[in-house]
Scaffold this active site. Structure first.
Site, PDB file in Angstrom:
ATOM      1  CG  ASP A  17      -1.714  -1.269   1.387  1.00  0.00           C
ATOM      2  OD1 ASP A  17      -2.081  -1.860   0.356  1.00  0.00           O
ATOM      3  OD2 ASP A  17      -1.939  -1.685   2.541  1.00  0.00           O
ATOM      4  CD  GLU A 187      -9.326  -2.822  -1.569  1.00  0.00           C
ATOM      5  OE1 GLU A 187      -9.397  -2.763  -0.333  1.00  0.00           O
ATOM      6  OE2 GLU A 187      -9.066  -3.882  -2.173  1.00  0.00           O
TER       7      GLU A 187
END
Length: 543
Positions: A17, A187
């Site tokens: 991430d 997302e």
């Protein structure tokens, strides 16, 4: 120093991430840490090629209280930005996974410098995870995040929502606006503004083999948003033989010369009879991107597959950048597995490569000064505990490496143990440990947790009562793991069979798993007397 290309992954091992921002001539890149502490490591570079550690952004339980969080919960998807002379970090603190609920809180902290001090956390919302902040040209600030829906029969990933942040009130203002729903799971939202368009970058398809990045755009901040007609900007879902799989979840950064790059996660699989498994977890990679004449973003090399080698920014190629030297770099440009990393425990505090589980390392259970040159761990709870373990470990950055340590430990009871641990999470790990047996005295053996099933193979036990010190070793070779021990570091004895290292991966078992493999040292004292175990040296060596 010049560099023609950057080599992926630029941050090997569990660095998922990625969030990236440039301030002047320097780039800062931070990543998720889940249940590990300190949280959110940040790396610094001046050329996008060489990266060096620049600390952690969440260093205390005031900013990340992780006691009791589930495996692979904790700190998810931080997003770093810079506006008005300040750094802004938003992040999710997730307490529940593997159920219909997430029990997530989103927070904001700010600082004038990446080194801090950082502000007290501001609570933002609890509607879902993956928050990011967008600072618009008119000076207003907007939070975007995934909305989570726990109800049966409805999509859990219920769309991307937008809400204004009021810095004066230190709170969100107004009602959230739904920006986009999609049939595919989306997302990881990030907003950008360019040439009169608002661009919404999205992670799509989940974090596994179907992962990717999708773009949408709108003339108005609140939409409606149009999806890129070309489909995924980045993915390997239809290329299972690619060297970088699971590619997705990214952020954009521009260079001072106006070049654009995309930081994203990807995984390098190990082949097993059960299929590919990614022991190193999800790692940080960088791709060069460019804008088309009709205003969409594309990978510069012409398709949507990530590359292992990518042209460096112009400044790095001409020597205008002065990136961190490879010897100081945390990644060595994606070659971290090529160098020894040895800690002699001579410093008063642990180095930046070390992490502890769920709680900060503090003098109540860890000391580098009580016995100078040694790491002392006072035994606490079991390796299955979600609260107070005495365990410190490092990310595995290569599947071909050797971990060694030297242990001085004299247990007096069966519930005292210490040793070298090859770790995925509380349910799955291999533990080469010393303990006490009433009939045999001090013994060395193997404890295995295999997706929740616990075993202590009796045929692996060695009597070590007369060993002055215990040299412990773990050899990783692709999907194979071999453990061994020695009284003097020269003559080694194998302990147990060849183990399946691929089980220490995101792809093994039935639970949601996000963290990649770690290797480290730990101590337990289930009787509560906090028996001390001393470790002299810890080395990770490439094989």
């Amino acid at each position: 120093m010049t560099a023609d290309h950057l080599h992926n992954p630029v941050l090997p091992g569990c660095h998922p991430d990625p969030t990236v921002v440039r301030v002047g001539q320097e780039y800062y890149l931070a990543t998720s840490t889940f249940e590990w502490f300190p949280a959110v490591p940040v790396h610094r570079s001046t050329d996008l090629v060489h990266w060096e550690p620049a600390g952690h952004l969440l260093n205390s339980r005031d900013t990340a209280d992780l006691r009791g969080v589930a495996d692979s919960a904790g700190v998810w998807a931080p997003s770093l930005s810079h506006h008005g002379g300040r750094f802004w970090l938003v992040y999710s603190l997730v307490r529940t996974v593997g159920s219909p609920y997430k029990d997530v809180d989103n927070y904001l902290i700010t600082a004038d410098s990446i080194e801090g001090p950082w502000s007290e956390p501001v609570f933002l919302n609890s509607s879902g995870f993956d928050p990011s902040l967008f600072h618009d040209e008119d000076g207003r600030h907007w939070l975007v995040n995934l909305r989570w829906d726990h109800r049966p029969g409805r999509p859990s990933f219920a769309g991307i929502v937008l809400q204004e942040y009021d810095p004066g009130a230190r709170a969100l203002a107004g009602e959230p606006v739904l920006l986009l729903r999609h049939d595919e799971l989306i997302e990881g939202p990030n907003l950008y503004r360019r040439d009169g368009w608002y661009y919404l970058m999205l992670a799509e398809g989940g974090t596994g083999w179907n992962h990717g990045i999708l773009m949408a755009r709108s003339r108005a901040l609140t939409g409606p948003y149009e999806l890129d007609p070309a489909g995924s900007l980045l993915t390997t879902r239809d290329d299972p033989g690619a060297p970088l799989l699971k590619a997705g979840h990214g952020e954009l950064v521009s260079t001072p010369d106006g070049e654009w790059y995309l930081a994203h996660l990807a995984s390098r699989p190990v082949a097993t009879p059960e299929g590919p498994r990614c022991v190193l977890g999800r790692e940080t990679c960088i791709q060069r991107v460019q804008w088309t004449g009709d205003g969409w973003l594309r990978l510069a090399h012409g398709d949507n597959r990530p590359r292992l080698s990518v042209p460096a920014p112009r400044a790095a190629r001409t020597g205008a950048g002065s990136g961190a030297s490879p010897s100081a770099s945390a990644s060595g440009g994606g070659r971290d597995g090529g160098r020894d990393h040895c800690d002699d425990f001579d410093a008063p505090v642990l180095g930046p490569r070390w992490s502890s589980l769920r709680v900060p390392a503090d003098p109540s259970w860890l000391s580098l000064t009580e016995r100078p040159g040694w790491l002392r761990l006072r035994g606490r709870q079991s390796p299955h505990s979600l609260f107070d373990q005495s365990l410190v470990a490092q990310r595995l950055t290569s599947v071909h490496c050797r971990a060694t340590t030297v242990l001085d430990f004299r247990p007096t009871r069966f519930d005292q143990q210490a040793g070298l641990i090859c770790w995925y999470d509380t349910t799955t790990h291999y533990y080469l440990r010393v303990t006490h047996c009433e009939e045999r005295g001090r013994v060395l053996g193997l404890a295995v947790s295999d997706d929740g099933a616990y075993a202590e193979p009796a045929d692996c036990e060695l009597p070590v009562e007369d060993w002055p010190l215990l040299h412990l070793r773990a050899d990783f070779d692709g999907a194979a793991l071999r453990l061994s021990a020695s009284p003097d570091g020269t003559e080694w004895t194998r302990v147990g069979p060849v183990l399946d290292a691929s089980k220490l991966s995101d792809d093994y078992g039935d639970r949601l798993r996000f963290t990649g493999a770690f290797v480290g040292v730990c101590a337990q004292d289930l009787g509560g007397t906090r028996r001390a175990a001393d470790f002299d040296r810890f080395t990770l060596t490439p094989l």
